[in-house]
Design an enzyme around this catalytic site. Structure first.
Site, PDB file in Angstrom:
ATOM      1  N   PRO A   1       0.928  -1.163  -0.206  1.00 32.89           N
ATOM      2  CG  PRO A   1       0.173  -0.909   2.093  1.00 32.89           C
ATOM      3  CD  PRO A   1       0.857  -2.067   1.294  1.00 32.89           C
TER       4      PRO A   1
ATOM      5  CG  ASP B   1       0.106   0.393 -10.808  1.00 33.06           C
ATOM      6  OD1 ASP B   1       0.144   0.211 -12.254  1.00 33.06           O
ATOM      7  OD2 ASP B   1      -0.648  -0.232 -10.110  1.00 33.06           O
TER       8      ASP B   1
ATOM      9  CE  LYS C   1      -8.615   4.851 -14.544  1.00 28.45           C
ATOM     10  NZ  LYS C   1      -9.440   5.011 -15.309  1.00 28.45           N
TER      11      LYS C   1
ATOM     12  N   GLY D   1      -0.462  -2.414  -3.837  1.00 33.52           N
ATOM     13  CA  GLY D   1      -1.148  -3.470  -3.091  1.00 33.52           C
ATOM     14  C   GLY D   1      -0.795  -4.857  -3.756  1.00 33.52           C
ATOM     15  CG  ASP D   2      -2.243  -9.468  -4.319  1.00 33.53           C
ATOM     16  OD1 ASP D   2      -1.223 -10.128  -3.853  1.00 33.53           O
ATOM     17  OD2 ASP D   2      -2.750 -10.050  -5.426  1.00 33.53           O
TER      18      ASP D   2
ATOM     19  CB  THR E   1      -4.481  -6.313  -0.861  1.00 35.73           C
ATOM     20  OG1 THR E   1      -5.556  -5.462  -1.541  1.00 35.73           O
ATOM     21  CG2 THR E   1      -5.416  -6.984   0.464  1.00 35.73           C
TER      22      THR E   1
ATOM     23  CG  MET F   1      -9.918   2.208  -6.234  1.00 34.04           C
ATOM     24  SD  MET F   1      -9.274   1.417  -7.814  1.00 34.04           S
ATOM     25  CE  MET F   1      -9.930  -0.176  -7.365  1.00 34.04           C
TER      26      MET F   1
END
Length: 479
Positions: A226, A249, A271, A303-304, A332, A384
């Site tokens: 994370p 990412d 993004k 995360g995962d 995660t 999210m």
């Protein structure tokens, strides 16, 4: 004077350990692993040593130390609690020209037992001449994290085929290139994947051809966790240190990227918050391009990779294009954010199950089974969902979830700027607006979320009223 580094072959050689406590047991265990014939002398023995005597693994000399115990030994370890006795053992050993180690006493020792990283037959030993054992321990931990456990299996395989490799590749350059391929190519990858038979077949097939195999690229889908670099797995750290190319990412933190190999090519993909967007097809194309160029590529995901990370799609693409890959799981966000906020995702009294849900857009909300999500005695971890808090709250309450259900909304989980907002479901949208909570944030909903008010330990805790104000008022009232 510096120490002379030496790796001793003690197989079937006699070694004496004087002392019967836990320290003597630890030293004896290392000697047995090296194949030594160990004699332990002491008035009494720790339980583990007694068990080894009963099993016939060690010889026991009962009673007080006697100089003739040294007869026929190659080296001696003094592990008693008495420094005068240890000094006497050392003196007797030196007179008989035995190598002697007195535990935690370099001045009396003629050899030191180093800190050891074991990837047999590869051994890495570290010594500070007894001056800084704590520093040595730290260095050992650092090196341990960088050395792949499969290295031992790779070296054993290379050892078995060494003569055939030398016979096949007599040219020095080709010889070196073959070993580079052996380390960087499919053989090592298959050993990491616990497929030793396939690895050996690859090696045999390569030796059937006089040409050195060309370097083949590979992809590692790596979960970065994370955000806190301390939550990276050792395997993820090794992958970052071996990578030629890192496709990462946008949410990957700089401290994590700083742990990667310095000369690796870094490419930002993905993004963040509706900003710049790299299409998934472009990510696939980048992976394929660099893998086919013979490079080791790390696809680094927050995360995962397999929890709302499109890792499954990328794996399907790699299989379809016959690209070698491995998957390195990451912690995660649901697990990490809950832990850093003191929230147990399950609890005997409150929640017997956990649901991981994504709510990154309106379309995903329309596919959810709200009646199932609204059930009590379960924990919802919603990824999210910051932009859809109004809709989430309305749907859950409409389908039977109580407006007084506790929640914990964790922003920037595990990072230094983490904030945890707590309250009741009915107040969630207003509280989130009041405190300007923004992505990335994870919502934990259920009875267990109430634990955050008391068990929260990391970052800032928010509430209604803000928790720090309530705490100050409590202090004022007490005064």
């Amino acid at each position: 004077m510096p120490l002379y580094p030496l790796f001793a072959d003690l197989n079937d050689r006699h070694v004496l350990v004087v002392g019967g406590g836990d320290v003597a047991a630890r030293k004896t265990a290392m000697l047995l692993k090296a194949g030594a014939k160990v004699t332990v002398g002491a008035p009494v023995l720790a339980p583990e040593l007694r068990e080894w005597v009963q099993q016939g693994r060690i010889i026991y000399k009962s009673g007080a130390y006697q100089p003739d115990w040294l007869d026929g030994t190659w080296l001696v370890i003094a592990a008693t609690r008495s420094r005068p006795l240890n000094a006497r053992i050392a003196a007797d050993g030196h007179v008989r020209q035995r190598l002697v180690n007195v535990v935690d006493d370099p001045a009396l020792s003629s050899f030191q037992v180093p800190a050891l990283i074991d990837r047999s037959p590869l051994l890495v030993a570290i010594s500070s001449h007894g001056a800084a054992p704590m520093l040595v321990r730290r260095l050992r931990e650092r090196i341990e994290s960088l050395l792949d456990p499969a290295l031992g299996s790779l070296l054993q395989l290379a050892q078995r085929y060494r003569a055939r490799i030398r016979a096949r590749h007599t040219d020095h350059t080709q010889h070196r290139r073959f070993y580079d391929w052996l380390h960087d190519g499919p053989v090592h990858a298959l050993l990491r994947a616990a497929q030793p038979l396939h690895a050996e077949r690859q090696l045999v097939a390569a030796l059937a051809d006089r040409a050195v195999p060309k370097a083949t690229g590979s992809i590692a889908l790596v979960g970065a966790g994370p955000g806190d670099p301390g939550l990276l797995t050792l395997r993820a750290l090794r992958a970052l240190n071996e990578a030629d190319v890192i496709l990462h990412d946008a949410l990957i933190s700089e401290p994590i990227l700083d742990l990667a190999r310095r000369d690796a090519l870094r490419i930002t993909v993905g993004k963040r918050g509706g900003g710049t967007h790299t299409p998934q097809a472009s990510i696939h194309a980048l992976m394929l391009e660099h893998a086919r160029a013979g490079q080791r590529v790390v696809r680094l995901k927050g995360g995962d990779p397999f929890v709302f990370g499109r890792g499954g799609e990328e794996l399907e693409f790699l299989r379809a294009h016959n690209v070698s890959y491995e998957v390195v799981p990451g912690i995660t966000a649901a697990l990490a954010c809950a832990a850093y906020s003191g929230v147990p995702l399950t609890h005997r009294d409150h929640a017997q199950s956990v649901r991981l849900v994504t709510a990154h857009c309106g379309q995903s909300l329309n596919t959810l089974d709200w009646s199932e999500l609204a059930r009590e005695r379960q924990t919802l971890a919603i990824y999210m969902g910051v932009g859809q808090l109004d809709e989430l709250t309305q749907e859950l309450i409409a389908h039977g979830r109580g407006g007084d259900t506790p929640f914990a909304l964790i922003e920037n989980g595990t990072l230094p700027q983490q904030r945890t907002l707590t309250g009741k479901l009915g107040d969630l949208p207003a509280l989130a607006t009041r405190h300007a909570i923004s992505a990335p944030a994870l919502l934990i909903l259920g009875e267990v979320a109430a634990q955050a008010d008391a068990a929260h330990w990391y970052g800032e805790l928010l509430g209604d009223p803000p928790q720090h104000l309530a705490y100050l008022r409590t202090l004022a009232d007490a005064a």
